[in-house]
Scaffold this active site. Structure first.
Site, PDB file in Angstrom:
ATOM      1  N   HIS A   1      48.093 -27.376  51.470  1.00 36.48           N
ATOM      2  CA  HIS A   1      47.743 -28.813  51.621  1.00 36.48           C
ATOM      3  C   HIS A   1      48.177 -29.613  50.409  1.00 36.48           C
ATOM      4  O   HIS A   1      47.634 -30.684  50.150  1.00 36.48           O
ATOM      5  CB  HIS A   1      46.238 -28.930  51.868  1.00 36.48           C
ATOM      6  CG  HIS A   1      45.778 -28.168  53.069  1.00 36.48           C
ATOM      7  ND1 HIS A   1      46.026 -28.581  54.360  1.00 36.48           N
ATOM      8  CD2 HIS A   1      45.153 -26.976  53.174  1.00 36.48           C
ATOM      9  CE1 HIS A   1      45.531 -27.686  55.211  1.00 36.48           C
ATOM     10  NE2 HIS A   1      44.998 -26.701  54.517  1.00 36.48           N
TER      11      HIS A   1
ATOM     12  N   CYS B   1      26.831 -34.577  16.486  1.00 37.70           N
ATOM     13  CA  CYS B   1      26.241 -34.566  15.136  1.00 37.70           C
ATOM     14  C   CYS B   1      25.122 -33.527  15.051  1.00 37.70           C
ATOM     15  O   CYS B   1      24.546 -33.118  16.042  1.00 37.70           O
ATOM     16  CB  CYS B   1      25.634 -35.929  14.832  1.00 37.70           C
ATOM     17  SG  CYS B   1      26.702 -37.304  15.185  1.00 37.70           S
TER      18      CYS B   1
ATOM     19  N   LYS C   1      37.868 -22.684  31.138  1.00 36.71           N
ATOM     20  CA  LYS C   1      37.937 -21.902  29.888  1.00 36.71           C
ATOM     21  C   LYS C   1      39.303 -22.051  29.234  1.00 36.71           C
ATOM     22  O   LYS C   1      39.430 -22.298  28.052  1.00 36.71           O
ATOM     23  CB  LYS C   1      37.687 -20.437  30.210  1.00 36.71           C
ATOM     24  CG  LYS C   1      36.530 -19.689  29.738  1.00 36.71           C
ATOM     25  CD  LYS C   1      35.353 -20.121  29.029  1.00 36.71           C
ATOM     26  CE  LYS C   1      34.753 -21.437  29.054  1.00 36.71           C
ATOM     27  NZ  LYS C   1      33.555 -21.674  29.798  1.00 36.71           N
TER      28      LYS C   1
ATOM     29  N   TRP D   1      29.732 -36.584  13.859  1.00 32.33           N
ATOM     30  CA  TRP D   1      30.862 -36.562  14.805  1.00 32.33           C
ATOM     31  C   TRP D   1      31.051 -38.022  15.169  1.00 32.33           C
ATOM     32  O   TRP D   1      30.230 -38.600  15.874  1.00 32.33           O
ATOM     33  CB  TRP D   1      30.456 -35.722  16.014  1.00 32.33           C
ATOM     34  CG  TRP D   1      31.535 -35.326  16.941  1.00 32.33           C
ATOM     35  CD1 TRP D   1      32.635 -34.571  16.666  1.00 32.33           C
ATOM     36  CD2 TRP D   1      31.631 -35.631  18.343  1.00 32.33           C
ATOM     37  NE1 TRP D   1      33.392 -34.381  17.792  1.00 32.33           N
ATOM     38  CE2 TRP D   1      32.808 -35.029  18.830  1.00 32.33           C
ATOM     39  CE3 TRP D   1      30.847 -36.343  19.223  1.00 32.33           C
ATOM     40  CZ2 TRP D   1      33.202 -35.118  20.157  1.00 32.33           C
ATOM     41  CZ3 TRP D   1      31.230 -36.428  20.539  1.00 32.33           C
ATOM     42  CH2 TRP D   1      32.403 -35.834  21.001  1.00 32.33           C
TER      43      TRP D   1
ATOM     44  N   ARG E   1      28.697 -27.276  16.232  1.00 36.08           N
ATOM     45  CA  ARG E   1      28.527 -28.447  17.104  1.00 36.08           C
ATOM     46  C   ARG E   1      29.695 -29.417  17.008  1.00 36.08           C
ATOM     47  O   ARG E   1      29.818 -30.332  17.798  1.00 36.08           O
ATOM     48  CB  ARG E   1      27.225 -29.169  16.746  1.00 36.08           C
ATOM     49  CG  ARG E   1      25.978 -28.359  16.965  1.00 36.08           C
ATOM     50  CD  ARG E   1      24.785 -28.974  16.229  1.00 36.08           C
ATOM     51  NE  ARG E   1      24.365 -30.206  16.826  1.00 36.08           N
ATOM     52  CZ  ARG E   1      23.418 -30.296  17.771  1.00 36.08           C
ATOM     53  NH1 ARG E   1      22.857 -29.194  18.217  1.00 36.08           N
ATOM     54  NH2 ARG E   1      23.051 -31.447  18.259  1.00 36.08           N
TER      55      ARG E   1
ATOM     56  N   LYS F   1      29.415 -28.752  21.409  1.00 38.99           N
ATOM     57  CA  LYS F   1      28.691 -27.683  22.089  1.00 38.99           C
ATOM     58  C   LYS F   1      27.651 -28.236  23.051  1.00 38.99           C
ATOM     59  O   LYS F   1      27.490 -27.756  24.150  1.00 38.99           O
ATOM     60  CB  LYS F   1      28.004 -26.767  21.081  1.00 38.99           C
ATOM     61  CG  LYS F   1      27.214 -25.632  21.718  1.00 38.99           C
ATOM     62  CD  LYS F   1      28.104 -24.733  22.559  1.00 38.99           C
ATOM     63  CE  LYS F   1      27.335 -23.650  23.245  1.00 38.99           C
ATOM     64  NZ  LYS F   1      28.181 -22.908  24.211  1.00 38.99           N
TER      65      LYS F   1
ATOM     66  N   GLU G   1      39.811 -25.638  27.819  1.00 34.96           N
ATOM     67  CA  GLU G   1      39.023 -26.129  26.673  1.00 34.96           C
ATOM     68  C   GLU G   1      39.320 -25.400  25.371  1.00 34.96           C
ATOM     69  O   GLU G   1      39.073 -25.955  24.312  1.00 34.96           O
ATOM     70  CB  GLU G   1      37.538 -26.119  26.981  1.00 34.96           C
ATOM     71  CG  GLU G   1      36.884 -24.801  27.145  1.00 34.96           C
ATOM     72  CD  GLU G   1      35.366 -24.984  27.293  1.00 34.96           C
ATOM     73  OE1 GLU G   1      34.776 -24.232  28.065  1.00 34.96           O
ATOM     74  OE2 GLU G   1      34.786 -25.853  26.640  1.00 34.96           O
TER      75      GLU G   1
ATOM     76  N   ASN H   1      21.116 -38.771  14.830  1.00 35.36           N
ATOM     77  CA  ASN H   1      21.994 -38.165  15.826  1.00 35.36           C
ATOM     78  C   ASN H   1      21.742 -38.930  17.115  1.00 35.36           C
ATOM     79  O   ASN H   1      20.602 -39.080  17.537  1.00 35.36           O
ATOM     80  CB  ASN H   1      21.645 -36.679  16.011  1.00 35.36           C
ATOM     81  CG  ASN H   1      22.627 -35.996  16.956  1.00 35.36           C
ATOM     82  OD1 ASN H   1      23.621 -36.594  17.337  1.00 35.36           O
ATOM     83  ND2 ASN H   1      22.331 -34.759  17.317  1.00 35.36           N
ATOM     84  N   GLY H   2      22.799 -39.472  17.723  1.00 32.24           N
ATOM     85  CA  GLY H   2      22.638 -40.217  18.980  1.00 32.24           C
ATOM     86  C   GLY H   2      23.405 -41.527  18.906  1.00 32.24           C
ATOM     87  O   GLY H   2      24.335 -41.669  18.115  1.00 32.24           O
TER      88      GLY H   2
ATOM     89  N   GLU I   1      36.007 -21.910  36.882  1.00 33.21           N
ATOM     90  CA  GLU I   1      35.517 -21.541  35.546  1.00 33.21           C
ATOM     91  C   GLU I   1      36.658 -21.018  34.684  1.00 33.21           C
ATOM     92  O   GLU I   1      36.777 -21.351  33.514  1.00 33.21           O
ATOM     93  CB  GLU I   1      34.389 -20.506  35.667  1.00 33.21           C
ATOM     94  CG  GLU I   1      33.891 -19.931  34.367  1.00 33.21           C
ATOM     95  CD  GLU I   1      33.472 -20.976  33.323  1.00 33.21           C
ATOM     96  OE1 GLU I   1      33.285 -22.152  33.668  1.00 33.21           O
ATOM     97  OE2 GLU I   1      33.403 -20.602  32.135  1.00 33.21           O
TER      98      GLU I   1
HETATM   99  C1  AGP Z   1      31.661 -24.921  28.790  1.00 30.79           C
HETATM  100  O1  AGP Z   1      32.498 -23.950  28.183  1.00 30.79           O
HETATM  101  C2  AGP Z   1      31.649 -26.227  28.041  1.00 30.79           C
HETATM  102  N1  AGP Z   1      31.291 -26.063  26.680  1.00 30.79           N
HETATM  103  C3  AGP Z   1      30.858 -27.297  28.766  1.00 30.79           C
HETATM  104  O2  AGP Z   1      31.482 -27.507  30.007  1.00 30.79           O
HETATM  105  C4  AGP Z   1      29.368 -26.990  29.027  1.00 30.79           C
HETATM  106  O3  AGP Z   1      29.240 -25.964  29.991  1.00 30.79           O
HETATM  107  C5  AGP Z   1      28.717 -28.264  29.574  1.00 30.79           C
HETATM  108  O4  AGP Z   1      28.797 -29.260  28.577  1.00 30.79           O
HETATM  109  C6  AGP Z   1      27.257 -28.062  29.985  1.00 30.79           C
HETATM  110  O5  AGP Z   1      26.501 -27.699  28.872  1.00 30.79           O
HETATM  111  P1  AGP Z   1      25.026 -27.131  29.137  1.00 30.79           P
HETATM  112  O6  AGP Z   1      25.166 -25.851  29.896  1.00 30.79           O
HETATM  113  O7  AGP Z   1      24.449 -26.924  27.759  1.00 30.79           O
HETATM  114  O8  AGP Z   1      24.270 -28.161  29.913  1.00 30.79           O
END
Ligand code: AGP
Length: 613
Positions: free
Chosen positions: A509, A2, A490, A78, A28, A608, A493, A104-105, A486
């Site tokens: 393995h 949110c 990417k 959200w 977000r 985000k 996601e 928010n929360g 990584e």
């Molecule tokens: C990465 O592409 C993602 N959006 C997610 O894994 C992100 O890196 C993770 O939530 C950590 O966020 P931060 O770096 O703001 O702590």
């Protein structure tokens, strides 16, 4: 996640200001939006929509509801408790609509509060946890002398996480803002105050901001004055403003189709900003101002534990190799969500390094809070200036990557690895034989990322070729191993394709059993002392008809004999290759997602900044 926005001031543009702020927070992720304002008779008007902020703006305009308002609060929701619906959208309010809130929360004890209030005759209309707040404040107005005291008493009853704004028709010249574990920033300007979940929603109005800490309640007045009270310790706080270190246009899309592409194209400047003023080639030194206050403690550090989530965790894995090789200090990288539950011993010589782009990730904050009384040094590698992690750590190094809006982290990863390289060099105290070569390479890296960005068309072609596969394996060794993780994250996601990463040495393995022509592999096969071993793994995959996209170093001629397709990075020492490899993987993931028609900036189910555990 949110987003909330609020405005109080002398102009009559409250609704426009809040709508623009909510639009700035769209990255977000959300499924409904709403706002509330005081009309000319100081009655509370509420408007909510399921869907985009634009639908809310259109609805307000169509209802001829004058958008000329002063005190206004809004939220993009959200859904956590209660499905996305107009009833569940915020703002929520009490029965006679004299009190309204956005939140928010998560209110963890909302059920018991709801039952208590229902026993007192309060009626609820939504399925949300948030709705307990306006009713609770209403309840306490009957026993408290002032409205502010009723707000404070209500906050004391809430458990969980909240960033909450409270508006009442009883005090049209006042807004209340409070936070516990969910970020809230206040923008200060003459005769106006702006409040938001993060600074991107208010930076076009002011760069002077105040960040609230946990258990703080701000009382905001229409003339631009404010007070901040720690309502847990019942103490007024004198909180100076901070100045944001970027401009509004940096958080806008510019001529790019997506934030993710824009932020990848910022890679060269990201490295320049992360090293600016910090590397001195002429006298071979690294200057990290953010660590100077703990310089003495750093001399006795004999163990580093890195805690992070997601992409930041994988940046931490690169940092592990860098700090161990350049500074000779043992490093362990732990997922923050696991770290906080472990019963592990720490010596005073341990430094905890929290890596976070947003500085608001709940799991990483929880990890830091776990060790706050352990006597260990707590450092932050954070991008968002003034964020919670930046403020609760003993010291740290900002990434200076500017706002990152796309959910998929790209430039932040590059900034984090750049900063971790600087930290490793700093901890080495110049003693490593690699010190000078790596320092020089950092100065050369921006141009090398430009060269990779120039390959975008070739990467796009490859993405079109591989976009329909349902599974991908990513493999790498040593510095290439975190890159495999990584790259897999990417792709997952933004394209929703199953992708998993393995150390290349693990193929025999188990993972090799998955390989056939329907299960391609992206192999990090750049020049390094372990390349021969990786070539053998590629040979094993090829023998099972597995297709291979290899990332290789320019000039290497052996890799292409084993790969179906090759993408090249400019020659670079293995210690700085992850930055170049990651950019290739980011571009590949972006184009695969685009080819499959996905919303690359707002992937489904993701937010985000994950500010709830
Ligand atoms: C990465 O592409 C993602 N959006 C997610 O894994 C992100 O890196 C993770 O939530 C950590 O966020 P931060 O770096 O703001 O702590």
């Amino acid at each position: 996640m949110c987003g909330i926005v609020g405005y109080i001031g002398k102009t009559q543009k409250g609704a426009d200001i809040v709508l623009d702020g909510l639009a700035a927070l769209e990255y977000r992720g959300y499924d409904s939006a709403g706002l509330a304002f005081l009309d000319k008779s100081n009655a509370i008007v509420v408007s909510k929509q399921v869907g985009r902020v634009q639908a809310l703006r259109t609805a307000l305009t169509q209802t001829k509801t004058a958008l000329s308002t002063s005190t206004t609060i809004g939220q993009t929701r959200w859904a956590t408790h209660g499905a996305p619906s107009i009833t569940n959208a915020h703002p929520h309010y009490n029965a006679d609509r004299t009190i309204t809130v956005v939140h928010n929360g998560i209110i963890e004890n909302h059920q018991e509060l709801r039952e208590h209030l229902e026993d007192k005759g309060y009626k609820f209309v939504s399925d949300t946890d948030t709705e307990v707040i306006p009713h609770l404040i209403d309840y306490y107005t009957h026993e408290c002398k002032t409205f502010g005291q009723a707000v404070e008493k209500s906050l004391g009853k809430l458990r969980g996480a909240y960033a909450v704004l409270v508006m009442t028709s009883k005090q049209p010249d006042t807004l209340y803002a409070a936070r516990l574990s969910s970020p809230l920033v206040i923008g200060i300007k003459k005769d106006a105050i702006f409040i938001a979940s993060d600074a991107t929603a208010l930076i076009e109005h002011t760069k002077e901001v105040v960040y609230l800490n946990d258990y703080e309640l701000a009382t905001l007045k229409q003339d631009g004055t404010y007070t901040v009270k720690d309502y847990k310790r019942s103490l007024y706080i004198n909180r100076d403003t901070e100045t944001l270190d970027y401009d509004a246009q940096e958080s806008n899309l510019g001529n790019f189709p997506h934030y993710m592409l824009k932020e990848m194209h910022e890679a060269p400047d990201t490295i320049r900003m992360a090293t600016s003023g910090r590397i001195r080639l002429q006298n071979n030194t690294v200057k990290l101002g953010g660590l100077e206050s703990v310089a003495d403690q750093l001399k006795y550090i004999d163990r580093v534990v890195i805690v992070a989530c997601g992409t930041s965790y994988y940046a931490g894995l690169v940092g592990e190799y860098l700090i161990e090789e350049l500074a000779g200090i043992p490093v362990e990288v732990q997922l923050a969500s696991e770290f906080k539950y472990r019963n592990e011993p720490f010596s005073r010589g341990t430094a905890i390094v929290a890596i976070s782009q947003s500085g608001e990730t709940a799991d990483t904050i929880a990890a830091l809070k776990k060790v706050e009384n352990y006597g260990v040094l707590r450092l932050g590698v954070v991008n968002a200036v003034g964020s919670t992690i930046a403020r609760i750590t003993d010291a740290g190094v900002y990434c200076h990557a500017g706002p990152e809006q796309a959910v998929a982290s790209t430039k932040a990863f590059i900034a984090q690895v750049t900063v971790l390289t600087l930290i490793a060099l700093h901890l080495s105290q110049g003693k490593s034989p690699l010190f000078k070569p790596i320092l020089n390479e950092l100065a050369a890296l921006p141009a090398k990322t430009e060269a990779i960005l120039a390959q975008a068309e070739a990467i796009k072609k490859l993405a079109d070729k591989y976009k329909d596969y349902n599974d991908f394996l990513f493999i790498g060794r040593t510095y290439g191993y975190p890159c495999a993780h990584e790259g897999a994250l990417k792709l997952k996601e933004v394209s929703y394709i199953h992708a998993e990463a393995y150390a290349a040495g693990e193929m025999k393995h188990g993972p090799l059993a998955m390989i056939d022509e329907s299960f391609p592999t992206l192999a990090v096969a750049t020049d390094s002392p372990v390349l021969e071993k990786t070539l053998s793994n590629m040979q094993e995959i090829k023998a099972r008809k597995g297709k291979i996209i290899a990332i290789a170093s320019e000039g290497n001629t052996s890799v292409k004999k084993l790969a179906s397709d090759v993408l090249y990075i400019p020659e670079s020492p293995e210690q700085t290759q992850p930055i170049l490899i990651a950019l290739v993987e980011q571009l590949f993931a972006y184009y695969v997602a685009l080819a499959n028609g996905h919303d690359v900036d707002r992937p489904r189910n993701l937010a985000k900044s994950v500010t709830v555990e």
